[in-house]
Write a protein that holds these residues in place. Structure first.
Motif, PDB file in Angstrom:
ATOM      1  N   GLU A 144       0.834  -1.188   0.000  1.00 60.76           N
ATOM      2  CA  GLU A 144       0.000   0.000   0.000  1.00 60.76           C
ATOM      3  C   GLU A 144       0.877   1.248   0.000  1.00 60.76           C
ATOM      4  OE1 GLU A 144      -3.856  -0.796   2.354  1.00 60.76           O
ATOM      5  OE2 GLU A 144      -2.248  -1.732   3.456  1.00 60.76           O
ATOM      6  N   SER A 189      -9.522  -8.578   0.773  1.00 57.28           N
ATOM      7  CA  SER A 189     -10.252  -7.317   0.781  1.00 57.28           C
ATOM      8  C   SER A 189     -10.604  -6.842  -0.624  1.00 57.28           C
ATOM      9  CB  SER A 189      -9.470  -6.245   1.533  1.00 57.28           C
ATOM     10  OG  SER A 189      -8.204  -6.096   0.973  1.00 57.28           O
ATOM     11  N   PRO A 195     -12.799  -7.087  -3.822  1.00 55.83           N
ATOM     12  CA  PRO A 195     -14.032  -7.760  -4.244  1.00 55.83           C
ATOM     13  C   PRO A 195     -13.774  -8.618  -5.477  1.00 55.83           C
ATOM     14  CG  PRO A 195     -14.152  -5.395  -4.678  1.00 55.83           C
ATOM     15  CD  PRO A 195     -12.874  -5.629  -3.956  1.00 55.83           C
ATOM     16  N   LEU A 226     -15.279 -10.975  -8.675  1.00 52.07           N
ATOM     17  CA  LEU A 226     -16.483 -11.096  -9.497  1.00 52.07           C
ATOM     18  C   LEU A 226     -17.291 -12.291  -9.024  1.00 52.07           C
ATOM     19  CD1 LEU A 226     -15.366 -10.365 -13.140  1.00 52.07           C
ATOM     20  CD2 LEU A 226     -16.697  -8.948 -11.606  1.00 52.07           C
ATOM     21  N   LYS A 278     -20.759 -11.659  -4.642  1.00 50.16           N
ATOM     22  CA  LYS A 278     -22.036 -11.318  -4.037  1.00 50.16           C
ATOM     23  C   LYS A 278     -23.096 -12.361  -4.389  1.00 50.16           C
ATOM     24  CE  LYS A 278     -24.609  -7.802  -5.252  1.00 50.16           C
ATOM     25  NZ  LYS A 278     -25.120  -6.440  -5.493  1.00 50.16           N
ATOM     26  N   HIS A 287     -20.467  -9.017   2.697  1.00 48.46           N
ATOM     27  CA  HIS A 287     -19.480  -8.076   3.206  1.00 48.46           C
ATOM     28  C   HIS A 287     -18.073  -8.488   2.818  1.00 48.46           C
ATOM     29  CE1 HIS A 287     -21.515  -5.046   5.732  1.00 48.46           C
ATOM     30  NE2 HIS A 287     -22.510  -5.879   5.572  1.00 48.46           N
ATOM     31  N   LEU A 288     -17.273  -7.496   2.529  1.00 48.72           N
ATOM     32  CA  LEU A 288     -15.888  -7.768   2.209  1.00 48.72           C
ATOM     33  C   LEU A 288     -15.111  -7.990   3.499  1.00 48.72           C
ATOM     34  CD1 LEU A 288     -15.312  -4.924  -0.371  1.00 48.72           C
ATOM     35  CD2 LEU A 288     -15.525  -7.344  -0.857  1.00 48.72           C
ATOM     36  N   GLU A 328     -12.264  -7.090   5.708  1.00 47.75           N
ATOM     37  CA  GLU A 328     -11.418  -5.901   5.736  1.00 47.75           C
ATOM     38  C   GLU A 328     -10.231  -6.094   6.682  1.00 47.75           C
ATOM     39  OE1 GLU A 328     -13.531  -2.867   8.569  1.00 47.75           O
ATOM     40  OE2 GLU A 328     -14.938  -3.450   7.019  1.00 47.75           O
ATOM     41  N   SER A 362      -5.918  10.071   8.161  1.00 43.69           N
ATOM     42  CA  SER A 362      -5.486   9.356   6.960  1.00 43.69           C
ATOM     43  C   SER A 362      -6.596   9.442   5.916  1.00 43.69           C
ATOM     44  CB  SER A 362      -5.219   7.897   7.308  1.00 43.69           C
ATOM     45  OG  SER A 362      -6.426   7.265   7.648  1.00 43.69           O
ATOM     46  N   GLN A 408      -9.852   7.652   6.826  1.00 44.54           N
ATOM     47  CA  GLN A 408     -10.618   8.353   7.869  1.00 44.54           C
ATOM     48  C   GLN A 408     -11.293   9.592   7.296  1.00 44.54           C
ATOM     49  OE1 GLN A 408      -7.251   8.712  10.526  1.00 44.54           O
ATOM     50  NE2 GLN A 408      -8.284   7.457  12.059  1.00 44.54           N
ATOM     51  N   ASP A 447      -6.286   3.082  -0.466  1.00 43.16           N
ATOM     52  CA  ASP A 447      -5.548   1.835  -0.549  1.00 43.16           C
ATOM     53  C   ASP A 447      -6.483   0.641  -0.464  1.00 43.16           C
ATOM     54  OD1 ASP A 447      -2.786   2.182  -0.861  1.00 43.16           O
ATOM     55  OD2 ASP A 447      -2.693   3.135   1.089  1.00 43.16           O
ATOM     56  N   VAL A 448      -6.020  -0.493  -0.995  1.00 42.81           N
ATOM     57  CA  VAL A 448      -6.878  -1.676  -1.095  1.00 42.81           C
ATOM     58  C   VAL A 448      -7.502  -2.065   0.242  1.00 42.81           C
ATOM     59  CG1 VAL A 448      -7.000  -3.967  -2.088  1.00 42.81           C
ATOM     60  CG2 VAL A 448      -5.166  -2.453  -2.741  1.00 42.81           C
ATOM     61  N   SER A 449      -6.684  -2.092   1.302  1.00 45.20           N
ATOM     62  CA  SER A 449      -7.229  -2.570   2.577  1.00 45.20           C
ATOM     63  C   SER A 449      -8.241  -1.573   3.132  1.00 45.20           C
ATOM     64  CB  SER A 449      -6.097  -2.814   3.579  1.00 45.20           C
ATOM     65  OG  SER A 449      -5.589  -1.605   4.062  1.00 45.20           O
ATOM     66  N   ILE A 450      -8.106  -0.308   2.787  1.00 45.45           N
ATOM     67  CA  ILE A 450      -9.022   0.729   3.262  1.00 45.45           C
ATOM     68  C   ILE A 450     -10.293   0.751   2.408  1.00 45.45           C
ATOM     69  CG2 ILE A 450      -9.161   3.182   3.877  1.00 45.45           C
ATOM     70  CD1 ILE A 450      -6.955   1.686   5.354  1.00 45.45           C
ATOM     71  N   ALA A 455     -11.929  -1.735   1.217  1.00 45.84           N
ATOM     72  CA  ALA A 455     -12.887  -2.712   1.735  1.00 45.84           C
ATOM     73  C   ALA A 455     -13.604  -2.149   2.952  1.00 45.84           C
ATOM     74  CB  ALA A 455     -12.161  -4.007   2.092  1.00 45.84           C
ATOM     75  N   GLN A 456     -12.871  -1.439   3.822  1.00 43.37           N
ATOM     76  CA  GLN A 456     -13.502  -0.834   5.002  1.00 43.37           C
ATOM     77  C   GLN A 456     -14.600   0.140   4.592  1.00 43.37           C
ATOM     78  OE1 GLN A 456     -10.545   1.187   7.335  1.00 43.37           O
ATOM     79  NE2 GLN A 456      -9.348  -0.640   7.745  1.00 43.37           N
ATOM     80  N   ASN A 473     -17.655  -1.559   3.005  1.00 44.89           N
ATOM     81  CA  ASN A 473     -18.471  -2.194   4.043  1.00 44.89           C
ATOM     82  C   ASN A 473     -19.269  -1.161   4.835  1.00 44.89           C
ATOM     83  OD1 ASN A 473     -17.829  -4.810   3.457  1.00 44.89           O
ATOM     84  ND2 ASN A 473     -16.185  -4.963   4.953  1.00 44.89           N
ATOM     85  N   ALA A 483     -15.478  -4.745 -10.472  1.00 44.03           N
ATOM     86  CA  ALA A 483     -15.687  -5.692  -9.374  1.00 44.03           C
ATOM     87  C   ALA A 483     -16.338  -4.990  -8.185  1.00 44.03           C
ATOM     88  CB  ALA A 483     -14.360  -6.322  -8.973  1.00 44.03           C
ATOM     89  N   VAL A 484     -15.912  -3.771  -7.889  1.00 43.62           N
ATOM     90  CA  VAL A 484     -16.498  -3.016  -6.781  1.00 43.62           C
ATOM     91  C   VAL A 484     -17.972  -2.733  -7.062  1.00 43.62           C
ATOM     92  CG1 VAL A 484     -16.465  -0.783  -5.608  1.00 43.62           C
ATOM     93  CG2 VAL A 484     -14.330  -1.981  -6.032  1.00 43.62           C
ATOM     94  N   HIS A 486     -20.144  -5.673  -6.581  1.00 42.60           N
ATOM     95  CA  HIS A 486     -20.322  -5.973  -5.166  1.00 42.60           C
ATOM     96  C   HIS A 486     -21.363  -5.078  -4.517  1.00 42.60           C
ATOM     97  CE1 HIS A 486     -18.987  -7.926  -1.540  1.00 42.60           C
ATOM     98  NE2 HIS A 486     -19.219  -6.784  -0.943  1.00 42.60           N
TER      99      HIS A 486
END
Lengths: 328, 328
Positions: free
Chosen positions: A43, A259, A261, A263, A266, A272-273, A275, B162, B165, B192-195, B197-198, B201, B222-223, B226
């Motif tokens: 990241e 984390s 998504p 294809l 769902k 839910h992903l 995270e 960040s 946030q 970032d990827v991990s964020i 997903a947060q 969600n 893909a997003v 979802h």
């Protein structure tokens, strides 16, 4: 076994901010083999770009500083060369492409003015020959009507075309290593796919080695043979890309993979992903022990105080995590 | 479009157009405008989510801003809860703005750096004259809790957060007045990827708990799959395909949609998919191709595509496609 094309050993890079110094890259080591595509993922702020820039000593000093380590290429240590010697290597033996092609091309020069520049610097070709070579390069990166393009300015080209021009320029002296820093991030998905296909084809034609910096795990499976996963300036996992991404071992790699998504996820009822909680730590206030422990779902007491080292769990697959320590 | 589920349309857009005029020189406007949005129609039912996908420059963001009348439409109708927004004055729009909010892509740019979070989140209440100062203070704390931050964050400035946030604060601001429609313009692309997903969600939880309808704009297929119930694919200012998300992803009809889906790498299989090769770049919206706008890049085009403009036709219930070759 053939010796690696490039060997980075114990590289430490630090930056200073407001008088205090913090490490951006924490003593990492890796090899780049001949003809392979090695991906470095992570990241923002994990040190992947700093690593790539340090190889060619492009880190701005100050605030950056390469504290220690070595980068061996052709049995010389690039970090010990004078800047003049290094200039002979940059663009000829090792060249680089960047994320944003618009800021990397000179906006007031036509392509014909800037494309032959590295050729003139590194070879004994005449201006006319360099011009011809420039047209041939544009053709090689599949730019339509290359002769007319030589008289155009960068702003007259689309983003994908500009990235192709950058690639053409980087390849102009047939480098042995190409460092590509997020080459497709600024581009649209369909154009991304075109550039990825192009890079793969060029690698096959020329046999060069590629270091690909990206945050996109999808691109890694598409193109790379090996992958390095970085977190907070450390390598947390390294191995063959297909195997590593299908069965990741480090909790961070697992979290990254989950984390995203997928294809059809769902449709299968997965609403839910998964995270990764929390944020990437800022490099000036890294947690103690394993830097990932505050976000790790499988944290144990030991992770909070002791930092795990990178250990080989299978041939060619290394991971730095206490959970996998026992399996050795 | 008929209402087959018995739920009323929250938002209905009919033949929406936005043309920007471009200066040919300093004094004269060019005759050919940029057709950023060129006749778009769709509807969103209460509590449902429509995804709008396409490459940059296809007009998806302009469409979103036009719906909120942040950009004035050239022609067309925007029906929100049955009322046409286009002829309303700004004063008449004001009370309706409570019900429709927007989340922007770049959280660093969309929050005022000189104001504390408390001030940013109290502003919607002030503008609409809701509650006493004491109430507002409580509301802000509740909002911060809802988006996964804590009340202590209220007295900080945006630079202390960040990216993830900050995006949560942007979301808190959007849901402050209990809107029924939220337009999310690439809300996770800068993260970032991990964020990512947060944040996805979080949006999902809010959607379920607060019964908010979303117009979700993204370039990430893909997003969108979802998050969305229904998906519209845009190309050069027009919708080329619109269907329920399951239908669109399992049974895409338009070659452009097929191409977009073919370039999503699958990490699971670890295998490289065959890219459906779409050549070239998205054409300029000032001078769009004749006939079907996609014919210049289409892998299956025929002669008639160059001259006949395809209409959006229903191929299956609720599944509309604008392609001469795929309409039956």
């Amino acid at each position: 076994m053939t010796p690696p094309e490039l060997r980075v050993k114990n590289l430490n890079v630090s930056f200073s901010r407001n008088g205090s110094e913090f490490a951006a890259v924490n003593g990492i080591s890796f090899d780049l083999c001949k003809g392979e595509i090695l991906a470095i993922v992570g990241e923002s702020g994990c040190g992947k770009t700093v690593t790539a820039l340090s190889i060619l000593r492009l880190i701005p000093e100050p605030p950056g500083k390469i504290q220690s380590g070595s980068v061996c290429f052709n049995s010389t240590d690039l970090l010990k060369l004078s800047s003049r010697q290094l200039q002979d290597i940059r663009g000829r033996d090792i060249s680089m492409i960047f994320q944003d092609p618009l800021t990397c091309l000179n906006p007031v020069l036509t392509l014909g003015d800037q494309l032959p520049e590295p050729i003139l610097r590194h070879t004994s070709l005449s201006r006319k020959e360099a011009w011809e070579k420039g047209i041939a390069l544009l053709r090689q990166v599949e730019i339509p009507s290359p002769t007319e393009k030589m008289d155009q300015f960068p702003h007259q080209l689309s983003g994908g075309m500009r990235q192709r021009v950058m690639i053409a320029m980087a390849l102009s002296c047939s480098p042995r290593i190409l460092i590509a820093d997020e080459p497709t991030t600024a581009l649209d998905v369909l154009i991304q796919a075109q550039i990825i296909d192009l890079l793969r084809n060029l690698k096959e034609q020329t046999g060069m080695s590629v270091i690909l910096i990206t945050h996109d795990l999808g691109i890694v499976t598409e193109i790379a043979q090996r992958v390095i996963v970085m977190y907070a300036g450390d390598i947390v996992e390294m191995g063959p890309s297909q195997k590593l991404l299908q069965a990741p071992l480090h909790p961070y790699t697992i979290g990254l993979k989950n984390s995203i998504p997928k294809l059809g996820q769902k449709r299968e009822g997965d609403k839910h992903l998964t995270e990764i909680p929390g944020n990437v730590p800022s490099p000036d206030q890294l947690p103690s022990g394993c830097p990932f422990h505050p976000r790790c779902p499988s944290v144990v007491e030991r992770c909070k105080t002791q930092k795990p080292a990178l250990k080989e769990v299978e041939p060619g697959h290394q991971v730095s995590c206490w959970l996998h320590e026992s399996e050795i | 479009m008929t209402d087959n589920l018995g739920k009323p349309n929250l938002l209905e857009v009919r033949n929406l157009k936005k043309h920007f005029s471009v200066k040919e020189n300093f004094t004269r406007n060019s005759d050919e405008p940029i057709r950023a949005v060129d006749g778009v129609s769709f509807h969103i039912k209460a509590g449902k989510t429509l995804g709008l996908v396409g490459e940059s420059g296809c007009g998806k963001s302009t469409a979103a801003r036009t719906i909120l009348r942040l950009v004035e439409p050239t022609s067309g109708e925007i029906l929100f809860k049955g009322e046409n927004l286009v002829p309303l004055s700004h004063k008449e729009m004001q009370p309706l703005r409570r019900e429709m909010q927007i989340i922007f892509q770049d959280p660093f740019a969309s929050l005022n750096p000189r104001k504390r979070v408390r001030h940013i989140l109290e502003e919607p209440f002030e503008i609409h004259n809701i509650g006493s100062p004491v109430d507002r203070k409580k509301q802000v704390e509740e909002l911060l809790n809802k988006v996964g931050l804590s009340p202590e964050h209220a007295d900080r400035f945006p630079h202390e957060f960040s990216g993830g946030q900050l995006q949560r604060i942007g979301i808190a601001r959007a849901i402050a007045l209990n809107p029924s429609l939220v337009i999310a313009d690439e809300p996770v692309s800068a993260l970032d990827v991990s964020i990512q997903a947060q944040v996805i969600n979080l949006l999902q939880t809010l959607r379920e708990n607060l019964n908010i309808s979303f117009l979700f704009i993204s370039h990430d297929m893909a997003v969108v799959e979802h998050f969305c119930d229904r998906v519209a694919v845009m190309y050069l200012g027009k919708i080329v395909e619109i269907a329920d998300s399951d239908q669109l992803y399992q049974n895409p009809r338009h070659p452009y949609t097929e191409a977009l889906l073919s370039v999503i790498p699958s990490i699971e299989s670890g295998q490289r998919k065959q890219h459906l090769l779409v050549k070239g770049d998205i054409p300029s919206a000032t001078n769009p191709p004749t006939g079907c706008a996609f014919h210049t890049r289409c892998p299956i085009k025929e002669k008639r595509c160059e001259t006949t403009v395809p209409e959006l036709k229903e191929v299956e219930p609720g599944h509309f496609v604008a392609c001469l070759l795929r309409e039956s």
